[in-house]
Design a protein around this motif. Sequence first.
Motif, PDB file in Angstrom:
ATOM      1  N   THR A 218       0.828  -1.206   0.000  1.00  0.00           N
ATOM      2  CA  THR A 218       0.000   0.000   0.000  1.00  0.00           C
ATOM      3  C   THR A 218       0.865   1.260   0.000  1.00  0.00           C
ATOM      4  OG1 THR A 218      -0.209  -0.122   2.408  1.00  0.00           O
ATOM      5  CG2 THR A 218      -1.987  -1.070   1.115  1.00  0.00           C
ATOM      6  N   ALA A 219       1.991   1.217   0.684  1.00  0.00           N
ATOM      7  CA  ALA A 219       2.883   2.387   0.696  1.00  0.00           C
ATOM      8  C   ALA A 219       3.452   2.665  -0.699  1.00  0.00           C
ATOM      9  CB  ALA A 219       4.015   2.181   1.696  1.00  0.00           C
ATOM     10  N   VAL A 220       3.837   1.605  -1.404  1.00  0.00           N
ATOM     11  CA  VAL A 220       4.377   1.769  -2.757  1.00  0.00           C
ATOM     12  C   VAL A 220       3.298   2.280  -3.706  1.00  0.00           C
ATOM     13  CG1 VAL A 220       5.276   0.482  -4.738  1.00  0.00           C
ATOM     14  CG2 VAL A 220       6.232   0.109  -2.473  1.00  0.00           C
ATOM     15  N   ILE A 221       2.103   1.716  -3.613  1.00  0.00           N
ATOM     16  CA  ILE A 221       1.013   2.182  -4.480  1.00  0.00           C
ATOM     17  C   ILE A 221       0.713   3.646  -4.208  1.00  0.00           C
ATOM     18  CG2 ILE A 221      -1.447   1.925  -4.994  1.00  0.00           C
ATOM     19  CD1 ILE A 221      -1.123  -1.076  -4.456  1.00  0.00           C
ATOM     20  N   PHE A 222       0.654   4.033  -2.933  1.00  0.00           N
ATOM     21  CA  PHE A 222       0.371   5.422  -2.576  1.00  0.00           C
ATOM     22  C   PHE A 222       1.460   6.349  -3.116  1.00  0.00           C
ATOM     23  CE2 PHE A 222       0.218   9.056   0.360  1.00  0.00           C
ATOM     24  CZ  PHE A 222      -1.098   9.434   0.169  1.00  0.00           C
ATOM     25  N   GLN A 223       2.704   5.935  -3.048  1.00  0.00           N
ATOM     26  CA  GLN A 223       3.806   6.749  -3.577  1.00  0.00           C
ATOM     27  C   GLN A 223       3.690   6.899  -5.096  1.00  0.00           C
ATOM     28  OE1 GLN A 223       5.991   8.394  -1.652  1.00  0.00           O
ATOM     29  NE2 GLN A 223       6.681   9.385  -3.504  1.00  0.00           N
ATOM     30  N   PHE A 224       3.318   5.833  -5.783  1.00  0.00           N
ATOM     31  CA  PHE A 224       3.115   5.913  -7.235  1.00  0.00           C
ATOM     32  C   PHE A 224       1.971   6.861  -7.578  1.00  0.00           C
ATOM     33  CE2 PHE A 224       5.217   1.584  -8.027  1.00  0.00           C
ATOM     34  CZ  PHE A 224       6.384   2.185  -8.436  1.00  0.00           C
ATOM     35  N   ILE A 225       0.913   6.872  -6.744  1.00  0.00           N
ATOM     36  CA  ILE A 225      -0.195   7.802  -6.976  1.00  0.00           C
ATOM     37  C   ILE A 225       0.298   9.233  -6.884  1.00  0.00           C
ATOM     38  CG2 ILE A 225      -2.380   8.666  -6.027  1.00  0.00           C
ATOM     39  CD1 ILE A 225      -3.025   5.768  -5.241  1.00  0.00           C
ATOM     40  N   LEU A 226       1.121   9.511  -5.887  1.00  0.00           N
ATOM     41  CA  LEU A 226       1.630  10.872  -5.711  1.00  0.00           C
ATOM     42  C   LEU A 226       2.581  11.283  -6.832  1.00  0.00           C
ATOM     43  CD1 LEU A 226       2.288  10.952  -1.867  1.00  0.00           C
ATOM     44  CD2 LEU A 226       0.356  11.911  -3.115  1.00  0.00           C
ATOM     45  N   ASP A 227       3.356  10.334  -7.346  1.00  0.00           N
ATOM     46  CA  ASP A 227       4.351  10.638  -8.378  1.00  0.00           C
ATOM     47  C   ASP A 227       3.772  10.652  -9.791  1.00  0.00           C
ATOM     48  OD1 ASP A 227       6.270  10.873  -6.457  1.00  0.00           O
ATOM     49  OD2 ASP A 227       7.081   8.863  -6.744  1.00  0.00           O
ATOM     50  N   SER A 228       2.626  10.034  -9.989  1.00  0.00           N
ATOM     51  CA  SER A 228       2.070   9.890 -11.333  1.00  0.00           C
ATOM     52  C   SER A 228       1.490  11.209 -11.821  1.00  0.00           C
ATOM     53  CB  SER A 228       0.978   8.822 -11.327  1.00  0.00           C
ATOM     54  OG  SER A 228       0.363   8.756 -12.591  1.00  0.00           O
ATOM     55  N   GLY A 229       1.683  11.464 -13.118  1.00  0.00           N
ATOM     56  CA  GLY A 229       1.125  12.671 -13.712  1.00  0.00           C
ATOM     57  C   GLY A 229      -0.155  12.417 -14.468  1.00  0.00           C
ATOM     58  N   SER A 230      -0.370  11.186 -14.890  1.00  0.00           N
ATOM     59  CA  SER A 230      -1.534  10.840 -15.697  1.00  0.00           C
ATOM     60  C   SER A 230      -2.745  10.557 -14.808  1.00  0.00           C
ATOM     61  CB  SER A 230      -1.228   9.603 -16.542  1.00  0.00           C
ATOM     62  OG  SER A 230      -2.388   9.133 -17.161  1.00  0.00           O
TER      63      SER A 230
END
Length: 62
Positions: free
Chosen positions: A20-32
């Motif tokens: 969940t931490a990795v997914i949340f970080q990807f959400i924050l970093d994603s531009g699309s």
Amino acid sequence: MSEKAELICQLISWAMVPVTAVIFQFILDSGSVWIKIILVAALILAFGIMIGNPFVVIPLVG
């Protein structure tokens, strides 16, 4: 709940924490926006696995 079922439930819950931490970080970093929507769905699924695992493990293990 047997000790084996309890151990399996705890292992699944602890394994889902970094996921969940990795997914949340990807959400924050994603531009699309589309990628964010897919990642939010994955985050909801991960939380569902964390919360619902006893309902699956207990009948299987006993």
